[in-house]
Design an enzyme around this catalytic site. Structure first.
Site, PDB file in Angstrom:
ATOM      1  N   SER A 106       0.835  -1.200   0.000  1.00  0.00           N
ATOM      2  CA  SER A 106       0.000   0.000   0.000  1.00  0.00           C
ATOM      3  C   SER A 106       0.872   1.253   0.000  1.00  0.00           C
ATOM      4  CB  SER A 106      -0.954  -0.048   1.190  1.00  0.00           C
ATOM      5  OG  SER A 106      -2.009   0.855   1.029  1.00  0.00           O
ATOM      6  N   ASP A 251      -2.188   6.101  -4.264  1.00  0.00           N
ATOM      7  CA  ASP A 251      -1.091   5.375  -3.627  1.00  0.00           C
ATOM      8  C   ASP A 251      -0.693   4.217  -4.545  1.00  0.00           C
ATOM      9  OD1 ASP A 251      -3.433   3.953  -3.213  1.00  0.00           O
ATOM     10  OD2 ASP A 251      -2.905   3.279  -1.208  1.00  0.00           O
ATOM     11  N   ASP A 253      -1.176   1.054  -4.692  1.00  0.00           N
ATOM     12  CA  ASP A 253      -2.148   0.022  -5.089  1.00  0.00           C
ATOM     13  C   ASP A 253      -3.509   0.597  -5.452  1.00  0.00           C
ATOM     14  OD1 ASP A 253      -2.661   0.591  -2.364  1.00  0.00           O
ATOM     15  OD2 ASP A 253      -3.608  -1.357  -2.070  1.00  0.00           O
ATOM     16  N   ASP A 255      -6.028   2.272  -4.094  1.00  0.00           N
ATOM     17  CA  ASP A 255      -7.299   2.215  -3.367  1.00  0.00           C
ATOM     18  C   ASP A 255      -7.572   3.509  -2.612  1.00  0.00           C
ATOM     19  OD1 ASP A 255      -5.410   1.857  -1.369  1.00  0.00           O
ATOM     20  OD2 ASP A 255      -6.289   0.018  -0.556  1.00  0.00           O
TER      21      ASP A 255
END
Length: 462
Positions: A106, A251, A253, A255
């Site tokens: 993340s 970010d 990833d 999300d």
């Protein structure tokens, strides 16, 4: 080297001795434990597990170990390559798979990686399931497949487009309005998978002009990857030139979604969800959910439409559980995480961007003008460092008693809701600290009430 084992997965820095960092031996152990849990709990007959990853430098190595281990456990692997967390979540259900593993740390820096674990619904494991994975791993209670039952492997690189197609198909995503608005958009994808999928999404939404910053998916992040103001000087500087209408930052990833106004000012990560919720509620009456540490502005906007706001414990899985229980039409977290059940039960920056641009096109305002239409709150974030001997639960119980005349929520620590502000105290599960979040109409007032409660805690801890 660091290795953190928690109910939400395994996370660590790359390298080191076994048990000290995220290395091949530990990756095999936790992947095997996860596969064992899925074998016991899935109702799905497909025998498939989806694997997706962000662009981290360690991603190729971790992917090879994870995929080989899953095959060794007798599962068929569908490797969807460089893919966001929400893309992987959607791929699990689209494939009819038993589960999925997302290889991403993340917003953590480049030396970190992690295994995020999904069930057959493409949602994160709950606390009981996460604890069972940890137990199985500690006991090494797994059995590998014999030669007749080794899993198969295939690659499928179509899921980024399938994800985009699903976003474009949402009723509230107005591609025609976005195209007519002729937006000029800037993006900062911090050298990860956002750089693969966001330019495609924006083009298919009808955005003709996109300025791309750090979109090469090298995994060599050009700045701290958490999308906070202190890390976003480059894109804020770009926006100050006045050539773009809005900037989106994700970010690694994809999300979490941060937004920057046309004048280079931060929109405020708490207000990503607030704004999208305003648009959704305008067209779809229903309830909303965010976690206890998120801004009160979502409650205010929800009540404006005569609907009910509910707070959950911190953590995406808790938000999703509360959303299902209250039939919420929109929810998420104040870190820029938008969860729109019409799409799926996971934080999704692609959905957030499409709904935000639809709203902006309908409103016909500048981004800063749109932001000014929402209640203005400020959140202060502090922490109280205690000794390992401190009885944190006893302290929180005393604070709760002291403020029993205020509105109290104790599902996750203690949150004290005053008429014009709030303070949320949460104990850490891994170290002797209490996190203190406080919100008010000015940063000074938020800081003041937070410090006031902190002083009380310190006196109770003596």
């Amino acid at each position: 080297m660091t290795l953190i084992k928690s109910i939400s997965g395994i996370r660590g820095t790359i390298g080191g001795h076994a048990g000290e960092g995220l290395n091949p031996l530990d990756i095999v152990k936790f992947t095997s434990a996860y596969a064992t849990l899925i074998r016991k709990t899935t109702t799905n007959k497909s025998n498939k597990i989806v694997v997706g990853r962000d662009a981290r430098i360690s991603g190729e190595m971790v992917k090879n170990v994870v995929c080989g281990t899953l095959m060794g456990m007798g599962f068929d692997v569908v490797n969807i390559g460089l893919a966001s967390t929400p893309t992987t979540e959607l791929a699990v259900t689209m494939e009819g798979a038993c589960g999925g593993i997302i290889l991403t740390a993340s917003h953590n820096p480049r030396q970190w990686n992690a295994l995020k674990l999904l069930n057959e619904h493409g949602e994160f494991l709950n606390a009981a399931e996460g604890n069972e994975v940890l137990r199985i791993a500690a006991a090494e209670e797994f059995e590998f497949a014999d030669i007749e039952h080794i899993g198969k492997y295939r690659e499928d690189n179509t899921y980024n487009q399938k994800h985009i197609d699903s976003v474009l198909a949402l009723k509230l995503v107005d591609v025609e309005a976005i195209r007519k608005a002729n937006f000029r958009v800037a993006i900062d994808c911090v050298n990860s998978v956002g750089g693969v999928v966001l330019p495609q999404l924006l083009e298919q939404l009808g955005v003709q002009h996109v300025e791309q910053l750090y979109c090469e998916p090298t995994g060599d992040f050009q700045h701290n990857p958490e999308p906070l103001e202190k890390n976003l000087g480059d894109i804020m500087g770009l926006m100050k030139k006045g050539t773009c209408d809005v900037a989106f930052v994700v970010d690694p990833d994809v999300d979490r979604l941060a937004i920057i106004c046309e004048n280079g000012a931060m929109y405020g990560e708490e207000y990503t969800l607030v704004t999208v919720a305003d648009y959704v509620l305008k067209h779809t009456p229903g309830n909303t959910v965010s976690n206890l540490s998120s801004t009160r502005a979502l409650r205010d906007v929800t009540r404006k439409y005569g609907m009910e706001y509910n707070a959950s414990a911190v953590g995406e899985v808790n938000v999703v559980t509360k959303m299902k229980a209250t039939n919420a039409v929109i929810g998420g977290e104040g870190n820029g995480g938008v969860i729109y059940p019409e799409s799926h039960y996971g934080r999704d920056a692609l959905v957030g961007i499409a709904l935000f641009l639809s709203h902006l096109a309908h409103e016909g305002k500048k981004v800063s003008e749109l932001r000014a239409t929402y209640p203005n709150y400020f959140i202060a974030k502090n922490r109280i460092d205690l000794t390992p001997e401190t009885d944190v639960d006893a302290i929180l119980a005393k604070v709760k008693e002291l403020y029993k005349n205020e509105e109290i929520n104790d599902i996750d620590g203690v949150k004290i809701d005053f008429p014009d502000k709030w303070v949320h105290l949460r104990k850490s599960n891994t170290e002797p600290i209490i996190r203190v979040y406080s919100e008010a109409s000015t940063m000074e007032a938020a800081d003041e009430i937070g410090k006031q409660i902190m002083d009380i805690v310190y006196s109770l801890a003596k």
